[in-house]
Design an enzyme around this catalytic site. Structure first.
Site, short mmCIF file in Angstrom:
data_model
loop_
_atom_site.label_atom_id
_atom_site.label_comp_id
_atom_site.label_asym_id
_atom_site.label_seq_id
_atom_site.Cartn_x
_atom_site.Cartn_y
_atom_site.Cartn_z
N ASP A 2 104.95 89.32 69.86
CA ASP A 2 106.36 88.91 69.88
C ASP A 2 106.82 88.60 71.30
O ASP A 2 106.27 89.11 72.26
CB ASP A 2 107.24 90.06 69.36
CG ASP A 2 107.02 90.28 67.90
OD1 ASP A 2 107.55 89.51 67.11
OD2 ASP A 2 106.27 91.22 67.57
N ARG A 15 110.95 76.62 73.94
CA ARG A 15 110.25 77.70 73.24
C ARG A 15 108.75 77.46 73.17
O ARG A 15 107.95 78.39 73.20
CB ARG A 15 110.81 77.83 71.81
CG ARG A 15 112.15 78.52 71.75
CD ARG A 15 112.65 78.54 70.30
NE ARG A 15 111.82 79.34 69.41
CZ ARG A 15 111.97 80.67 69.27
NH1 ARG A 15 112.88 81.30 69.96
NH2 ARG A 15 111.20 81.34 68.45
N SER A 47 103.22 84.73 60.46
CA SER A 47 103.46 85.42 59.19
C SER A 47 103.93 84.41 58.15
O SER A 47 104.31 83.29 58.48
CB SER A 47 104.54 86.49 59.36
OG SER A 47 105.80 85.89 59.40
N ASN A 50 107.17 83.04 58.93
CA ASN A 50 107.35 82.13 60.06
C ASN A 50 107.49 80.67 59.64
O ASN A 50 107.89 79.82 60.45
CB ASN A 50 106.17 82.24 61.05
CG ASN A 50 106.21 83.53 61.84
OD1 ASN A 50 105.18 84.05 62.25
ND2 ASN A 50 107.40 84.05 62.07
#
Lengths: 229, 483
Positions: A2, A15, A47, A50
């Site tokens: 994370d 990002r 995941s 996501n």
């Protein structure tokens, strides 16, 4: 893994550059774990939840993962690491990436060093549902199902129980990660963001884990995946 | 090995069998280029060319076809008279079913004695030529003996003498005349020369290495074409407008001489059928050699994976992963249904399936007819259900649109007949031996097997799920899908 996004925002970068910076951390941690004698390392890369991220970011991630996998596959193989990919069932995963995952799995399948499981498009509940489906298909009578026989139907049934989960960037959630296997796991939540996470952080987590007294609620199941042995 | 040994003409019965002259060439590597050359000359005959285009599976399944051809030649030139007669009868039945008209409306018939004589003539002439081109020409009496064997071949097939000239000197006149007057630049010939080797599917053993196979093929394909063209008779090259490339002749002779040098290898190294058998081995077969092959196969798969991973990212889209157990309708159409590779499902495609199965099972006439009839019924059912535009054949799109309706009663009938003919002893179970005859392997782990035998319902279920459910990794896969 994370904190990629936050890491990038802190530096006023897009990002995506946070994801790119994560590559160095991944490789460093794999190497640190291997040399520390860890036998089973799992990384939670993507995941099932996501997929709800912006389309462009998901797209970028897919291409990035592909290039990282291709770039490091020969090295991982040379280090004797057995790689496999947990999940990867969604049709949205590009076929080229699936192909590369399959190739890496094939290439490193006979390695006897550390087993690296990359959870990609993974969800812990989904795995349990898959195991239940598989049980029903196999026609197992209800009375004969116990924890051990149920676990044998999970994807990669040879995976031992997880001993230690490291969740970076100060998040305190499970986020649907290998739900079945983390039943007795110890958890450590370092505040450092994943792109900054390096071998010393990993070794510090291992050290803290060793100092903990694991009682398993008073019972002692076999510690088949003890990273220190 | 190639030059004549003792054997004077007249001293020995001029027939196939013990000490057959032709059999000495079976395991000769020069056969590889010579067989291609013979096939091109065969295909240049308008009737043969039309029959090949319409019926043959050699584009999609060349390895299977090559194995069947070699086995048939072995039987025909073997020692055992009953085997020879049986094989001749089988070939005759097979060829009776190959007739029709070519796109220009000219009829073709694989039973036409003149056509059959030409096929045998190309085999004979290519054998002689391959010896000449590799610098080890046959002596006159050896050549005559060889010619007599080929005449005997036609005789066993039941053709009256006279379609091949009685003497060798007359043969050359006949051969030159056909080359000069009858051969054409047919589509089948162009496919063999320019398409077959550029698209040659990998044999089962090498199927894990598509990248390497494609690379080797891209280099070898044009070379094989050039070598073959250069070895064709000059008058035909001129008439068919085939290219003359500088150096092609030297290359061609070099190829034949090199292949001829292999005679210095130790005995037993070169056995065409053994090589082909190994190439056709799939990793889950239970052949004694399969363990070694599996290890090799795994290693090659890993090498293939590594090569793919380290190749710089290609721009072209890659084929979808083949690891799954399901395949798309298009894949199934291409790999299984369209046996002749012309992009359409037609009667010859289904006939090719029936042919492959009856070849494997070595069926007698009555059973073979039952199997063909069942397939013919299925074809009528398919045509009625799928051929929506009424052109008499089924395209991939028509098939994809109507997949669910595929498993009709006629297909079930095919499965039942296949079970009946596979179940030799009629005990309603397919035991290990019967199973091996059809699939060339022992029972697979996931086959529904009870008590060492496969029941009728399990067998039929397997067949239907393969033909309609598009499931991979059933025993039917190597039988119908592999090259």
């Amino acid at each position: 893994m994370d904190g990629n996004g936050r890491w990038a925002v802190e530096r006023s970068l897009p990002r995506t550059s946070g994801h790119r910076a994560a590559e160095a951390a991944v490789i460093d941690v794999i190497e640190a774990a291997r040399s520390a004698g860890v036998r089973w390392l799992s990384l939670y890369a993507f995941s099932t939840e996501n997929w709800s991220r912006p389309h462009t970011e998901v797209d970028y991630l897919m291409r990035l993962v592909r290039s990282v996998v291709r770039k490091h596959a020969p090295l991982l193989h040379a280090r004797g690491i057995r790689c496999r990919f947990l999940g990867v069932g969604d049709p949205r995963v590009p076929p080229e990436l699936t192909r590369d995952f399959a190739d890496v799995t094939t290439l490193t399948g006979d390695n006897r060093g550390m087993t690296l499981t990359v959870a990609f498009d993974h969800g812990g509940r989904g795995d349990i549902v898959a195991a239940a489906r598989s049980l029903i298909r196999a026609g197992v009578p209800a009375e004969t199902v116990d924890e051990r026989s149920f676990a044998a139907h999970l994807p990669f049934p040879d995976t031992p129980d997880v001993d230690l989960v490291i969740r970076t960037s100060g998040e305190h959630r499970i986020s649907n990660f290998m739900l079945w296997q983390v039943a007795y796991a110890e958890w450590i939540f370092p505040a450092v963001l994943w792109p900054d996470f390096r071998a010393p952080h990993f070794l510090a987590c291992l050290h803290r884990y060793r100092q903990r007294d694991r009682r398993f609620g008073g019972v002692l199941p076999e510690q088949n995946g003890d990273p220190t042995t | 090995m190639t030059t004549a040994d003792g054997g004077h003409p007249g001293e020995q019965e001029p027939a196939s069998g013990q000490g057959s002259q032709f059999r000495e060439f079976f395991d000769d590597p020069r056969w590889a280029p010579a067989l291609i050359r013979a096939t091109v000359l065969e295909a240049a005959h308008p009737q043969v060319g039309a029959a090949l285009i319409e019926n043959s599976t050699f584009v999609m399944h060349p390895w299977r076809r090559l194995r069947n051809t070699l086995r048939s030649l072995h039987r025909m030139f073997g020692d055992d008279e009953p085997t020879r007669l049986r094989e001749a009868a089988r070939l005759n039945r097979l060829h009776t079913r190959l007739s029709g008209t070519d796109p220009r409306g000219r009829p073709y018939d694989a039973m036409d004695p003149a056509v059959r004589a030409w096929v045998v003539a190309t085999l004979f002439e290519s054998t002689v030529t391959m010896c000449r081109l590799s610098g080890q020409p046959l002596e006159q009496h050896t050549m005559e003996r060889l010619y007599a064997e080929f005449q005997a071949y036609l005789a066993v097939m039941g053709d009256k003498a006279g379609h091949l000239p009685p003497t060798l000197s007359a043969f050359w006149l006949y051969y030159d005349r056909v080359v000069a007057e009858e051969l054409e630049n047919t589509e089948a010939m162009r496919i063999i020369l320019y398409k077959l080797f550029d698209h040659l599917p990998a044999p089962a053993l090498l199927s894990g290495l598509p990248t390497l196979w494609a690379t080797g093929r891209a280099v070898a394909g044009p070379l094989i074409g050039a070598v073959t063209v250069a070895s064709l008779p000059e008058p035909f090259r001129r008439r068919a407008g085939l290219p003359e490339m500088p150096g092609a002749r030297t290359l061609m002779q070099g190829a034949y001489v090199t292949a001829g040098l292999a005679r210095f290898l130790p005995d037993g190294w070169l056995r065409a059928d053994a090589v082909l058998d190994v190439l056709a081995l799939s990793p889950d077969s239970d052949d004694p050699r399969a363990r070694a092959v599996t290890a090799l196969h795994d290693r090659m798969r890993r090498a293939g994976a590594l090569i793919r991973l380290v190749t710089p990212l290609p721009s072209e889209p890659r084929p979808a992963s083949r690891t799954g157990t399901e395949r798309s309708a298009e894949e199934f159409f291409r790999e299984v249904l369209d046996q002749t590779g012309d992009g359409y499902l037609n009667w010859p495609d289904l006939a090719a399936m029936a042919r492959e199965m009856s070849t494997r099972l070595d069926l007698a006439e009555a059973e073979e007819t039952r199997l063909y009839d069942a397939y013919a019924d299925w074809w009528r059912e398919l045509q009625a259900a799928l051929d929506t535009d009424g052109d008499g054949r089924v395209s991939a799109a028509e098939y994809a649109a109507a997949v669910p309706s595929l498993a009709g009663p006629a297909l079930i009938r095919v499965a039942e007949v296949l079970f009946d003919v596979t179940d030799r002893d009629g005990d309603q179970h397919i035991d290990a031996d019967e199973y091996r005859t059809l699939f060339r392997t022992a029972f697979h782990r996931d086959t529904a097997v009870s008590g060492g035998a496969c029941t009728r319902s399990a067998f039929i279920g397997d067949f239907l799920s393969f033909m309609s459910g598009r499931r991979r990794s059933t025993p039917f896969d190597p039988l119908l899908a592999e090259a």
